[in-house]
Design a protein around this motif. Structure first.
Motif, PDB file in Angstrom:
ATOM      1  N   ILE A 135       0.857  -1.179   0.000  1.00  0.00           N
ATOM      2  CA  ILE A 135       0.000   0.000   0.000  1.00  0.00           C
ATOM      3  C   ILE A 135       0.899   1.236   0.000  1.00  0.00           C
ATOM      4  CG2 ILE A 135      -1.812   1.242   1.245  1.00  0.00           C
ATOM      5  CD1 ILE A 135      -2.499  -1.459   2.602  1.00  0.00           C
ATOM      6  N   LEU A 159      -0.766  -1.057  -4.609  1.00  0.00           N
ATOM      7  CA  LEU A 159      -1.794  -0.022  -4.541  1.00  0.00           C
ATOM      8  C   LEU A 159      -1.101   1.327  -4.629  1.00  0.00           C
ATOM      9  CD1 LEU A 159      -4.403  -0.996  -1.767  1.00  0.00           C
ATOM     10  CD2 LEU A 159      -4.611  -1.201  -4.244  1.00  0.00           C
ATOM     11  N   SER A 160      -1.531   2.158  -5.564  1.00  0.00           N
ATOM     12  CA  SER A 160      -0.942   3.486  -5.716  1.00  0.00           C
ATOM     13  C   SER A 160      -1.983   4.407  -6.332  1.00  0.00           C
ATOM     14  CB  SER A 160       0.310   3.421  -6.600  1.00  0.00           C
ATOM     15  OG  SER A 160      -0.049   3.185  -7.951  1.00  0.00           O
ATOM     16  N   ASP A 178      -5.487   1.146  -8.564  1.00  0.00           N
ATOM     17  CA  ASP A 178      -5.750   2.498  -8.068  1.00  0.00           C
ATOM     18  C   ASP A 178      -6.365   2.381  -6.668  1.00  0.00           C
ATOM     19  OD1 ASP A 178      -6.718   5.024  -7.481  1.00  0.00           O
ATOM     20  OD2 ASP A 178      -7.702   5.314  -9.426  1.00  0.00           O
ATOM     21  N   TYR A 179      -5.726   2.980  -5.666  1.00  0.00           N
ATOM     22  CA  TYR A 179      -6.206   2.817  -4.295  1.00  0.00           C
ATOM     23  C   TYR A 179      -7.561   3.475  -4.058  1.00  0.00           C
ATOM     24  CZ  TYR A 179      -4.819   7.649  -3.213  1.00  0.00           C
ATOM     25  OH  TYR A 179      -4.710   9.019  -3.196  1.00  0.00           O
ATOM     26  N   PRO A 183      -9.825   0.219  -2.584  1.00  0.00           N
ATOM     27  CA  PRO A 183      -9.273   0.331  -1.227  1.00  0.00           C
ATOM     28  C   PRO A 183      -9.043  -1.061  -0.641  1.00  0.00           C
ATOM     29  CG  PRO A 183     -11.627   0.829  -1.245  1.00  0.00           C
ATOM     30  CD  PRO A 183     -11.194   0.722  -2.676  1.00  0.00           C
ATOM     31  N   PRO A 184      -8.112  -1.195   0.310  1.00  0.00           N
ATOM     32  CA  PRO A 184      -7.770  -2.521   0.841  1.00  0.00           C
ATOM     33  C   PRO A 184      -8.962  -3.391   1.244  1.00  0.00           C
ATOM     34  CG  PRO A 184      -6.206  -0.914   1.630  1.00  0.00           C
ATOM     35  CD  PRO A 184      -7.258  -0.141   0.882  1.00  0.00           C
ATOM     36  N   ASP A 197       2.010  -1.639   4.692  1.00  0.00           N
ATOM     37  CA  ASP A 197       1.373  -0.318   4.647  1.00  0.00           C
ATOM     38  C   ASP A 197       2.454   0.736   4.875  1.00  0.00           C
ATOM     39  OD1 ASP A 197      -0.125   1.956   4.855  1.00  0.00           O
ATOM     40  OD2 ASP A 197      -1.499   1.202   6.378  1.00  0.00           O
TER      41      ASP A 197
END
Length: 284
Positions: A135, A159-160, A178-179, A183-184, A197
């Motif tokens: 992340i 994730l970026s 794409d975060y 999202p996680p 993270d």
């Protein structure tokens, strides 16, 4: 003194840690501790910067490892002092020769992220074929994590931001997301052996559903309460502060000379633009 060397600083980095020490914006519950360490109202050491690359211009009479003219890379730790034209280093600092294949800027850009990523992956005992979620995959630590995990034979999901998805794939990520769109919590349950993270975007508790049995959460940028988290259901959170030893720094630079770790440089600034570089580093 006998065991010091004077280095002309040719390149240095501005890190998140420099911004925090200058601005006093510390993670939750760390304020009192870090103010005691670095200065209560302002930095105790007025010259910040903990990573430098430069050329040795003088050595003490007791110095045997270094000679005038050598190019070196160093992590000065709490002594700081890298944001200057000259740095007086002790042989006890983490100092290694700058690889001939790297420019000063390339070498210095590897140190902070590389040492941090290496320390956490060692603590996690990452194994080949394990699945890793990074992340914040394109920052200093994140870009090193992606590359080092791939070098150890792991499969990486990154994730970026949308703008950096191509970079994440170029670094070796098998999948880049794409975060904002992914999202996680939206990712597949129990799909990762390691969740790293780098930007305190989530928490161990929130990532528990993503972790397989014996999964590890790398709490790289968390606050003090998150560092005290206990293991749950065979999964655990890893926190702590990386070491700064020459042997660890040499391992990082060896990966670079082998072509398995490449520096990611956002921008290069002249020394006169140091305030602007701080603003850039603090922008997120």
């Amino acid at each position: 003194s006998r065991h010091q060397l004077l280095v002309r600083v040719d390149a240095a980095t501005v890190e998140t840690s420099d911004v925090r020490i200058r601005s006093r914006q510390f993670p939750r519950a760390f304020g009192f501790i870090l103010r005691m360490m670095f200065g209560w109202r302002r930095p105790r050491q007025p010259v910040l910067g903990s990573v430098l690359a430069g050329t040795v211009v003088a050595v003490g009479p007791g110095t045997r490892r270094w000679a005038v003219g050598q190019r070196v890379v160093a992590a000065t730790g709490m002594a700081a002092g890298a944001h200057a034209q000259w740095a007086l280093l002790s042989e006890r600092h983490a100092i290694v020769p700058c690889p001939a294949a790297l420019t000063m800027s390339q070498a210095v850009a590897l140190v902070f992220g590389g040492l941090t990523a290496q320390w956490f992956l060692d603590r996690a005992a990452l194994q080949p074929h394990e699945r890793v979620l990074v992340i914040g995959a394109t920052g200093s630590v994140g870009s090193a994590l992606v590359q080092m995990a791939c070098a150890r034979g792991a499969e990486v999901t990154a994730l970026s931001s949308a703008a950096n998805l191509r970079l994440a794939r170029e670094l070796g990520a098998a999948l880049a997301l794409d975060y904002l769109k992914h999202p996680p919590p939206s990712l597949r349950a129990q799909d990762f052996d390691v969740v790293a993270d780098t930007c305190a975007a989530t928490s161990f508790a929130a990532c528990l559903p993503l972790l397989r049995a014996h999964g590890r959460y790398l709490n790289i940028a968390g606050d003090l309460p998150s560092m005290l988290t206990r293991p749950r259901g065979g999964r655990w959170s890893i926190s702590g502060t990386r070491r700064e030893q020459a042997s660890d720094l040499q391992r990082v630079l060896n990966l670079a000379t082998e072509g398995r770790l490449k520096p990611v440089i956002d921008s290069v600034w002249p020394f006169s633009a140091l305030p602007a570089a701080h603003a850039r580093a603090g922008s997120g």
